[in-house]
Design an enzyme around this catalytic site. Sequence first.
Site, PDB file in Angstrom:
ATOM      1  N   HIS A 102       7.761 -20.665 -11.841  1.00  0.00           N
ATOM      2  CA  HIS A 102       8.240 -21.682 -11.822  1.00  0.00           C
ATOM      3  C   HIS A 102       7.754 -22.789 -10.620  1.00  0.00           C
ATOM      4  O   HIS A 102       7.622 -24.066 -10.786  1.00  0.00           O
ATOM      5  CB  HIS A 102       9.584 -21.783 -11.904  1.00  0.00           C
ATOM      6  CG  HIS A 102      10.298 -21.035 -10.470  1.00  0.00           C
ATOM      7  ND1 HIS A 102      10.212 -19.576 -10.627  1.00  0.00           N
ATOM      8  CD2 HIS A 102      10.737 -21.522  -9.494  1.00  0.00           C
ATOM      9  CE1 HIS A 102      10.838 -19.262  -9.482  1.00  0.00           C
ATOM     10  NE2 HIS A 102      11.202 -20.466  -8.445  1.00  0.00           N
ATOM     11  N   ASN A 124      13.296 -17.586   0.740  1.00  0.00           N
ATOM     12  CA  ASN A 124      13.737 -18.938   0.956  1.00  0.00           C
ATOM     13  C   ASN A 124      15.411 -19.152   0.827  1.00  0.00           C
ATOM     14  O   ASN A 124      15.805 -20.089   1.150  1.00  0.00           O
ATOM     15  CB  ASN A 124      13.111 -19.783   0.172  1.00  0.00           C
ATOM     16  CG  ASN A 124      13.239 -20.080  -1.326  1.00  0.00           C
ATOM     17  OD1 ASN A 124      14.309 -19.415  -1.867  1.00  0.00           O
ATOM     18  ND2 ASN A 124      12.423 -20.440  -2.135  1.00  0.00           N
ATOM     19  N   LEU A 141      17.563 -19.181  -1.392  1.00  0.00           N
ATOM     20  CA  LEU A 141      18.277 -20.004  -2.191  1.00  0.00           C
ATOM     21  C   LEU A 141      17.872 -19.698  -3.722  1.00  0.00           C
ATOM     22  O   LEU A 141      16.443 -19.874  -3.830  1.00  0.00           O
ATOM     23  CB  LEU A 141      18.440 -21.497  -2.183  1.00  0.00           C
ATOM     24  CG  LEU A 141      19.141 -21.976  -1.116  1.00  0.00           C
ATOM     25  CD1 LEU A 141      18.968 -23.404  -0.685  1.00  0.00           C
ATOM     26  CD2 LEU A 141      20.316 -21.593  -1.164  1.00  0.00           C
ATOM     27  N   LYS A 181      13.503 -23.482   1.482  1.00  0.00           N
ATOM     28  CA  LYS A 181      13.379 -24.286   0.284  1.00  0.00           C
ATOM     29  C   LYS A 181      13.434 -25.558   0.536  1.00  0.00           C
ATOM     30  O   LYS A 181      14.174 -26.348   1.309  1.00  0.00           O
ATOM     31  CB  LYS A 181      14.401 -23.731  -0.677  1.00  0.00           C
ATOM     32  CG  LYS A 181      14.092 -24.037  -2.226  1.00  0.00           C
ATOM     33  CD  LYS A 181      15.049 -23.533  -3.020  1.00  0.00           C
ATOM     34  CE  LYS A 181      14.717 -23.437  -4.599  1.00  0.00           C
ATOM     35  NZ  LYS A 181      15.715 -22.837  -5.465  1.00  0.00           N
ATOM     36  N   SER A 225       4.903  15.048 -26.150  1.00  0.00           N
ATOM     37  CA  SER A 225       5.472  14.426 -27.597  1.00  0.00           C
ATOM     38  C   SER A 225       4.653  13.521 -28.172  1.00  0.00           C
ATOM     39  O   SER A 225       4.427  13.436 -29.505  1.00  0.00           O
ATOM     40  CB  SER A 225       6.662  13.859 -27.451  1.00  0.00           C
ATOM     41  OG  SER A 225       7.810  14.976 -26.966  1.00  0.00           O
ATOM     42  N   GLU A 277       9.271   2.056 -18.784  1.00  0.00           N
ATOM     43  CA  GLU A 277       8.653   1.569 -19.966  1.00  0.00           C
ATOM     44  C   GLU A 277       8.145   0.109 -19.818  1.00  0.00           C
ATOM     45  O   GLU A 277       6.992  -0.482 -20.121  1.00  0.00           O
ATOM     46  CB  GLU A 277       9.403   1.402 -21.254  1.00  0.00           C
ATOM     47  CG  GLU A 277       9.802   2.900 -22.075  1.00  0.00           C
ATOM     48  CD  GLU A 277      10.721   3.738 -21.358  1.00  0.00           C
ATOM     49  OE1 GLU A 277      10.770   5.064 -21.348  1.00  0.00           O
ATOM     50  OE2 GLU A 277      11.485   3.215 -20.523  1.00  0.00           O
ATOM     51  N   PHE A 298      11.954   3.577 -27.215  1.00  0.00           N
ATOM     52  CA  PHE A 298      11.969   3.072 -25.716  1.00  0.00           C
ATOM     53  C   PHE A 298      11.271   1.968 -25.432  1.00  0.00           C
ATOM     54  O   PHE A 298      11.524   1.431 -24.480  1.00  0.00           O
ATOM     55  CB  PHE A 298      11.602   4.462 -24.826  1.00  0.00           C
ATOM     56  CG  PHE A 298      12.561   5.666 -25.182  1.00  0.00           C
ATOM     57  CD1 PHE A 298      13.730   5.512 -25.631  1.00  0.00           C
ATOM     58  CD2 PHE A 298      11.909   6.910 -24.736  1.00  0.00           C
ATOM     59  CE1 PHE A 298      14.505   6.594 -25.564  1.00  0.00           C
ATOM     60  CE2 PHE A 298      12.742   7.976 -25.166  1.00  0.00           C
ATOM     61  CZ  PHE A 298      13.931   8.044 -25.382  1.00  0.00           C
ATOM     62  N   GLN A 358      17.508   8.436 -30.016  1.00  0.00           N
ATOM     63  CA  GLN A 358      16.170   8.780 -29.973  1.00  0.00           C
ATOM     64  C   GLN A 358      15.053   8.277 -30.968  1.00  0.00           C
ATOM     65  O   GLN A 358      14.036   8.359 -31.072  1.00  0.00           O
ATOM     66  CB  GLN A 358      15.793  10.270 -29.894  1.00  0.00           C
ATOM     67  CG  GLN A 358      16.646  11.121 -28.780  1.00  0.00           C
ATOM     68  CD  GLN A 358      16.260  10.543 -27.465  1.00  0.00           C
ATOM     69  OE1 GLN A 358      15.361  10.631 -26.897  1.00  0.00           O
ATOM     70  NE2 GLN A 358      17.089  10.196 -26.864  1.00  0.00           N
TER      71      GLN A 358
END
Length: 618
Positions: free
Chosen positions: A71, A180, A182, A242, A338, A359, A384, A420
């Site tokens: 931002h 900052n 805030l 800020k 797996s 993940e 997952f 799972q």
Amino acid sequence: MTTYTDAELHDLAQQLRVDAVRAADAAGSGHPTSSMSAADLMAVLLARHFRYDFERPAHPANDRFILSKGHASPLLYAAYKAAGALDDTELLTFRKLGSRLEGHPTPQRLPWVETATGSLGQGLPVGVGIALAGKRLDRVGYRVYVLCGDSELAEGSVWEAAEHAGHEHLDNLTVIVDVNRLGQRGPTRHGHDLDAYARRFQAFGWHTVETDGHDVAAVDRAYAEARSTSGQPTVILARTLKGKGVAAVEDREGLHGKPLPEAAEAVEELGGDRGARVDVQAPPAARILHAVRSGHLDLPRYEVGDEAATRDAFGQALTALGTARGDVVALDGEVGDSTRAELFAKEHPERYFECYIAEQQLVAASVGMAVRGWLPYASTFAAFLTRAHDFVRMAAISGAGINLVGSHAGVAIGEDGPSQMGLEDLAMFRAVHGSTVLYPCDANQTARLVGSMAELSGIRYLRTSRGTSPVIYPPHEEFPVGGSKVLRSSGEDRLTLVAAGATVHEALVAADELGAAGIPVRVIDLYSVKPVDRGTLREAARATGCLVTVEDHRPEGGIGDAVAEVFDDGEPGPRLVRLAVRTMPGSATPEEQLRAAGIDAASIVAGVSLLVEHAVTP
């Protein structure tokens, strides 16, 4: 190289503040106060420590910068202007239709942006991936700088990344935290308590530096300390205010995400628009030798009638792809035994990355490596990957090319139970912009699709199964992305079964039983779930009048919806019937699970028999 005095650095920081104020004022929106707090941090980095060629953003030795607090884009764009990468006219197009200068920066618009940010807590995880690539793959001395806000340190993904970076001893990574105090609605959890943040980073093996973020000499020393630190990543915790520099907004609540009320007066208070520029250091000469193709792709081959698990075929095909292409890397979430990614690890250990059970970091590291030109395949259980959905979403915004593989899909995994079972993954990945979703049913099909994924763009998802299944395709069969296979067909077909993955085999058994009972049906293997084979499905609809989808997935967003969308153009469509997992499974054998969900061969036979009994045949 130009040498800047502290006074000149202060002057540059003030110019960055001025331009942040002006850009937000021109847009009528934005986050100037969040930009103003970090202006000194950015000025010192640009003028004294950052090495970058803005005319060659792909230069292999360029340092990399990520604005995690996306931002604060007015600060980033002001820095680009100070470096001569864009001019004042473009700066004032901030947030306007058609402008490259979006509210949150994306690499789709600007070549100097490494990754899309704005969903907080993602810049550092991706930065870790870039730093890993620099340390273990590129082996070039570029540094990675990530500017974070203090609010985003509440995100768990930040600490996944912090632990990963500490474990990997990424001393080419520097994080700058703009503390900052805030956030959006008021004070942050720890305010200006720098030591609270330092203790957390130190626990993960980081070198920490606490400094006054508005003292350019102190900030300069902090960057120098980070560059001289060996064996540890460094975090610079900078105490800032800020809205720094304008009394009406400095360190005041309630001004987040708003242009300054009196922009012209603020610019005057900051010393006016003095047009300060910076001569960014050039990177050193360097070469990265990516061995993109080092041999012929010799995929594993399976004989028709054999039994093999698609997850096994994935691991073997990925290993073969890694042999043929030196740019392929594999990442796994501590389930490589797996997912079968461990096969790649044994053959290509230098290009295998263990992300452990994290993940979000798994996907973020893949994005970071893709930024550096590598071709990542990241794997874990399908269930997952839902934890990392926001990272997948942001990867698509970045235009990242990554391959994600989810194993243990559906109720067919058996006794492990619902926690799972990937039952929502197809819907999740189909909803991602520009994604490709593949669901193979046998080993040869899996191997071919693993190879095809390497040539695609955007987010690619492959769904694999735990148990073995019959090999039904010969090794030489082709499976174009966007295609399908018609496995049973006649001129007398009463309806069409559309299946993918595990349910293809159930549909084939059901079709044989129905045929013996005098009810011929068509069977389509819809291995490409997105893009879907519209032509074959429309032809089946014309020929049979009814399509029955059978999927080991929830009814929402999966194969049934993919098929339904083929007929959403307003023209009369076929009858559509969906067999899917509508109950909450428990523990049972795979066969019992499929039966309980109503997607096994017997359930298909019963459902089709009932449909045909009551249907008006075409």
